[in-house]
Motif scaffolding. Structure first.
Motif, PDB file in Angstrom:
ATOM      1  N   GLY A 120       0.704  -1.332   0.214  1.00 22.89           N
ATOM      2  CA  GLY A 120      -0.050  -0.021   0.106  1.00 22.89           C
ATOM      3  C   GLY A 120       0.807   1.274   0.153  1.00 22.89           C
ATOM      4  O   GLY A 120       0.366   2.452   0.015  1.00 22.89           O
ATOM      5  N   GLY A 121       2.192   1.173   0.066  1.00 25.84           N
ATOM      6  CA  GLY A 121       3.148   2.077  -0.139  1.00 25.84           C
ATOM      7  C   GLY A 121       3.489   2.809   1.205  1.00 25.84           C
ATOM      8  O   GLY A 121       4.205   3.886   1.428  1.00 25.84           O
ATOM      9  N   ARG A 122       2.851   1.945   2.358  1.00 24.95           N
ATOM     10  CA  ARG A 122       3.450   2.512   3.663  1.00 24.95           C
ATOM     11  C   ARG A 122       4.611   1.962   3.965  1.00 24.95           C
ATOM     12  O   ARG A 122       5.310   1.042   3.714  1.00 24.95           O
ATOM     13  CB  ARG A 122       2.103   2.143   4.640  1.00 24.95           C
ATOM     14  N   ALA A 123       5.378   2.770   5.145  1.00 20.15           N
ATOM     15  CA  ALA A 123       6.792   2.361   5.514  1.00 20.15           C
ATOM     16  C   ALA A 123       6.476   1.190   6.249  1.00 20.15           C
ATOM     17  O   ALA A 123       5.467   1.349   7.385  1.00 20.15           O
ATOM     18  CB  ALA A 123       7.220   3.664   6.102  1.00 20.15           C
ATOM     19  N   SER A 124       7.425   0.389   6.352  1.00 18.47           N
ATOM     20  CA  SER A 124       7.228  -0.866   7.026  1.00 18.47           C
ATOM     21  C   SER A 124       8.500  -1.630   7.166  1.00 18.47           C
ATOM     22  O   SER A 124       9.494  -1.275   6.653  1.00 18.47           O
ATOM     23  CB  SER A 124       6.219  -1.981   6.320  1.00 18.47           C
ATOM     24  N   ALA A 125       8.616  -2.207   8.299  1.00 18.41           N
ATOM     25  CA  ALA A 125       9.839  -3.109   8.759  1.00 18.41           C
ATOM     26  C   ALA A 125       9.558  -4.162   9.641  1.00 18.41           C
ATOM     27  O   ALA A 125       8.481  -4.231  10.270  1.00 18.41           O
ATOM     28  CB  ALA A 125      10.847  -2.132   9.500  1.00 18.41           C
ATOM     29  N   PHE A 126      10.578  -5.216   9.746  1.00 25.77           N
ATOM     30  CA  PHE A 126       9.997  -6.493  10.461  1.00 25.77           C
ATOM     31  C   PHE A 126      11.319  -6.409  11.862  1.00 25.77           C
ATOM     32  O   PHE A 126      12.277  -5.930  11.341  1.00 25.77           O
ATOM     33  CB  PHE A 126      10.406  -7.798   9.683  1.00 25.77           C
ATOM     34  N   ILE A 127      10.731  -6.903  12.930  1.00 25.36           N
ATOM     35  CA  ILE A 127      11.669  -6.954  14.003  1.00 25.36           C
ATOM     36  C   ILE A 127      11.489  -8.441  14.493  1.00 25.36           C
ATOM     37  O   ILE A 127      10.189  -8.810  14.186  1.00 25.36           O
ATOM     38  CB  ILE A 127      11.712  -5.894  15.073  1.00 25.36           C
ATOM     39  N   THR A 128      12.115  -9.183  15.336  1.00 23.74           N
ATOM     40  CA  THR A 128      11.828 -10.277  16.030  1.00 23.74           C
ATOM     41  C   THR A 128      12.098  -9.833  17.438  1.00 23.74           C
ATOM     42  O   THR A 128      13.069  -9.929  17.940  1.00 23.74           O
ATOM     43  CB  THR A 128      12.849 -11.392  15.372  1.00 23.74           C
ATOM     44  N   MET A 129      11.009 -10.061  18.310  1.00 26.19           N
ATOM     45  CA  MET A 129      11.190 -10.031  19.838  1.00 26.19           C
ATOM     46  C   MET A 129      11.960 -11.079  20.165  1.00 26.19           C
ATOM     47  O   MET A 129      11.914 -12.158  19.836  1.00 26.19           O
ATOM     48  CB  MET A 129       9.702  -9.837  20.538  1.00 26.19           C
ATOM     49  N   PRO A 130      12.477 -10.773  21.494  1.00 25.35           N
ATOM     50  CA  PRO A 130      13.360 -11.980  22.118  1.00 25.35           C
ATOM     51  C   PRO A 130      12.417 -13.257  22.232  1.00 25.35           C
ATOM     52  O   PRO A 130      11.138 -13.013  22.782  1.00 25.35           O
ATOM     53  CB  PRO A 130      13.690 -11.327  23.496  1.00 25.35           C
ATOM     54  N   GLY A 131      13.071 -14.290  22.107  1.00 23.30           N
ATOM     55  CA  GLY A 131      12.141 -15.630  21.993  1.00 23.30           C
ATOM     56  C   GLY A 131      11.629 -16.131  20.734  1.00 23.30           C
ATOM     57  O   GLY A 131      10.880 -16.881  20.611  1.00 23.30           O
ATOM     58  N   GLY A 132      11.618 -15.306  19.648  1.00 21.51           N
ATOM     59  CA  GLY A 132      11.458 -15.670  18.232  1.00 21.51           C
ATOM     60  C   GLY A 132       9.958 -15.279  17.593  1.00 21.51           C
ATOM     61  O   GLY A 132       9.265 -15.818  16.955  1.00 21.51           O
ATOM     62  N   ILE A 133       9.544 -14.051  18.274  1.00 27.13           N
ATOM     63  CA  ILE A 133       8.346 -13.618  17.850  1.00 27.13           C
ATOM     64  C   ILE A 133       8.405 -12.500  16.883  1.00 27.13           C
ATOM     65  O   ILE A 133       8.810 -11.270  17.216  1.00 27.13           O
ATOM     66  CB  ILE A 133       7.315 -12.759  19.281  1.00 27.13           C
ATOM     67  N   ARG A 134       8.121 -12.972  15.624  1.00 21.04           N
ATOM     68  CA  ARG A 134       8.175 -11.909  14.715  1.00 21.04           C
ATOM     69  C   ARG A 134       6.940 -10.917  14.398  1.00 21.04           C
ATOM     70  O   ARG A 134       5.892 -11.519  14.459  1.00 21.04           O
ATOM     71  CB  ARG A 134       8.290 -12.728  13.293  1.00 21.04           C
ATOM     72  N   LEU A 135       7.405  -9.682  14.275  1.00 21.31           N
ATOM     73  CA  LEU A 135       6.664  -8.761  14.208  1.00 21.31           C
ATOM     74  C   LEU A 135       6.755  -7.790  12.892  1.00 21.31           C
ATOM     75  O   LEU A 135       7.675  -7.437  12.643  1.00 21.31           O
ATOM     76  CB  LEU A 135       6.630  -7.609  15.492  1.00 21.31           C
ATOM     77  N   ALA A 136       5.710  -7.465  12.393  1.00 25.08           N
ATOM     78  CA  ALA A 136       5.538  -6.678  10.950  1.00 25.08           C
ATOM     79  C   ALA A 136       4.899  -5.268  11.527  1.00 25.08           C
ATOM     80  O   ALA A 136       4.006  -5.268  12.198  1.00 25.08           O
ATOM     81  CB  ALA A 136       4.766  -7.122   9.984  1.00 25.08           C
ATOM     82  N   LEU A 137       5.968  -4.462  11.534  1.00 27.88           N
ATOM     83  CA  LEU A 137       5.487  -2.811  11.790  1.00 27.88           C
ATOM     84  C   LEU A 137       5.302  -2.111  10.566  1.00 27.88           C
ATOM     85  O   LEU A 137       6.066  -2.173   9.698  1.00 27.88           O
ATOM     86  CB  LEU A 137       6.650  -2.130  12.639  1.00 27.88           C
ATOM     87  N   ARG A 138       4.038  -1.469  10.688  1.00 25.22           N
ATOM     88  CA  ARG A 138       3.636  -0.457   9.457  1.00 25.22           C
ATOM     89  C   ARG A 138       3.270   0.919   9.861  1.00 25.22           C
ATOM     90  O   ARG A 138       2.730   0.996  10.987  1.00 25.22           O
ATOM     91  CB  ARG A 138       2.465  -1.220   8.648  1.00 25.22           C
ATOM     92  N   GLU A 139       3.838   1.937   9.381  1.00 29.52           N
ATOM     93  CA  GLU A 139       3.621   3.128   9.784  1.00 29.52           C
ATOM     94  C   GLU A 139       2.115   3.696   9.377  1.00 29.52           C
ATOM     95  O   GLU A 139       1.900   3.626   8.223  1.00 29.52           O
ATOM     96  CB  GLU A 139       4.732   4.009   9.156  1.00 29.52           C
ATOM     97  N   LYS A 140       1.605   4.310  10.479  1.00 29.26           N
ATOM     98  CA  LYS A 140       0.213   5.054   9.977  1.00 29.26           C
ATOM     99  C   LYS A 140       0.300   6.204  11.054  1.00 29.26           C
ATOM    100  O   LYS A 140      -0.269   6.427  11.969  1.00 29.26           O
ATOM    101  CB  LYS A 140      -0.886   4.037  10.488  1.00 29.26           C
ATOM    102  N   PRO A 141       0.836   7.383  10.360  1.00 35.78           N
ATOM    103  CA  PRO A 141       0.937   8.679  11.264  1.00 35.78           C
ATOM    104  C   PRO A 141      -0.405   9.212  11.792  1.00 35.78           C
ATOM    105  O   PRO A 141      -0.507  10.010  12.593  1.00 35.78           O
ATOM    106  CB  PRO A 141       1.582   9.465  10.193  1.00 35.78           C
ATOM    107  N   SER A 142      -1.561   8.732  10.963  1.00 31.64           N
ATOM    108  CA  SER A 142      -3.025   9.585  11.340  1.00 31.64           C
ATOM    109  C   SER A 142      -3.637   8.842  12.469  1.00 31.64           C
ATOM    110  O   SER A 142      -4.564   9.354  12.954  1.00 31.64           O
ATOM    111  CB  SER A 142      -3.887   9.196   9.949  1.00 31.64           C
ATOM    112  N   GLN A 143      -2.830   7.614  12.787  1.00 34.01           N
ATOM    113  CA  GLN A 143      -3.867   6.982  13.982  1.00 34.01           C
ATOM    114  C   GLN A 143      -3.521   7.805  15.393  1.00 34.01           C
ATOM    115  O   GLN A 143      -2.706   8.297  15.383  1.00 34.01           O
ATOM    116  CB  GLN A 143      -3.519   5.700  14.253  1.00 34.01           C
TER     117      GLN A 143
END
Length: 271
Positions: A120-143
């Motif tokens: 959708g053209g939004r800025a995004s990135a992945f991180i993995t929390m300790p223990g192996g929990i993968r998270l997808a982060l998407r930016e939504k400045p309007s929220q």
């Protein structure tokens, strides 16, 4: 009693007490929670509020962090597998300021995936929390909140059949998004990716299960029983939490919890 009443009024005036989950759909269902397994709960109780502004909630021996539209429960154990080896590859959060989150993550000494634009053209990135929990982060400045529940990403050989299953039992609305079908329940999107190999069932792993809040409990349970879907646990009433719960698996091996009364969890924890 007067002190308690004044405290509750103060909390309400600051917006601390608010609707716990999104308004339910026509079937009376909304997304409610993620349940993760972590070896170091002390660390996670620090990380989630630090990174995402999540509120720590503890009640009757249960610990959770709260973001808009969802609770993320923390169960202490050593998970036998990270989420990327299971039928839930990751789940996603929308954040108001992705650069701030990634900068703080790196300050804490962790690595993040490259920042990129999603479909959708939004800025995004992945991180993995300790223990192996993968998270997808998407930016939504309007929220309006710093962090909100975004989506659950299913990876399964049976991915093509799953959207219809969630539409049938949870009233999810379906739409095409590129080469994916997205099933939406108030509070979260459910996204499905077909993979060639079998993935592990989620129970006991880094992302143990997902949860939905159900308004018409008796009708929902009757529907699941009529469909011949076996319960892993329950339906059971937990008196200490004033909560009905039940667990069963979806066709891909994702453990699903349904609750009736979890929307009161945070408010009761404050009293």
């Amino acid at each position: 009693m007067r002190t308690l009443a004044l405290s509750m009024m103060a909390l309400a005036s600051t917006g601390t007490i608010q609707a716990q989950f999104a308004e339910p759909n026509s079937e009376g269902i909304s997304f409610a929670h993620m349940h993760v397994v972590v070896a170091d709960t002390v660390l996670h109780k620090q990380l989630w509020p630090d990174l995402f502004g999540a509120e720590l909630v503890q009640r009757e021996g249960y610990s959770a962090v709260r973001v808009a539209n969802a609770l993320i429960f923390l169960r202490p154990a050593e998970p036998p597998a990270p989420s990327v080896h299971t039928a839930i590859d990751h789940f996603g959060l929308t954040v108001r300021d992705l650069d701030r989150v990634l900068a703080r993550w790196k300050e804490l000494g962790y690595e993040a995936g490259a920042k990129q634009a999603d479909l959708g053209g939004r800025a995004s990135a992945f991180i993995t929390m300790p223990g192996g929990i993968r998270l997808a982060l998407r930016e939504k400045p309007s929220q309006s909140t710093s962090t909100a529940m975004g989506h659950v990403h299913f990876s399964s050989r049976s991915a093509a059949d799953l959207p219809a299953w969630y539409a049938r039992y949870f009233g999810a609305s379906l739409e095409a998004a590129g080469d994916e079908t997205v099933a939406s329940v108030p509070g979260s999107e459910l996204r499905f990716q077909a993979v060639p190999d079998d993935r592990l069932p989620t129970r006991g792993t880094a992302i143990d299960h997902i949860g939905f809040e159900v308004r018409d409990w008796d009708a929902f349970i009757a529907t699941i029983e009529a469909a011949g879907i076996p319960f892993e646990f329950g339906p059971t009433y937990i008196e200490s939490l004033d909560l009905w719960v039940a667990f069963f698996n979806d066709p891909s091996g994702v453990l699903v919890e349904v609750t009736h009364g979890l929307d009161r969890f945070c408010i009761r924890a404050m009293i």
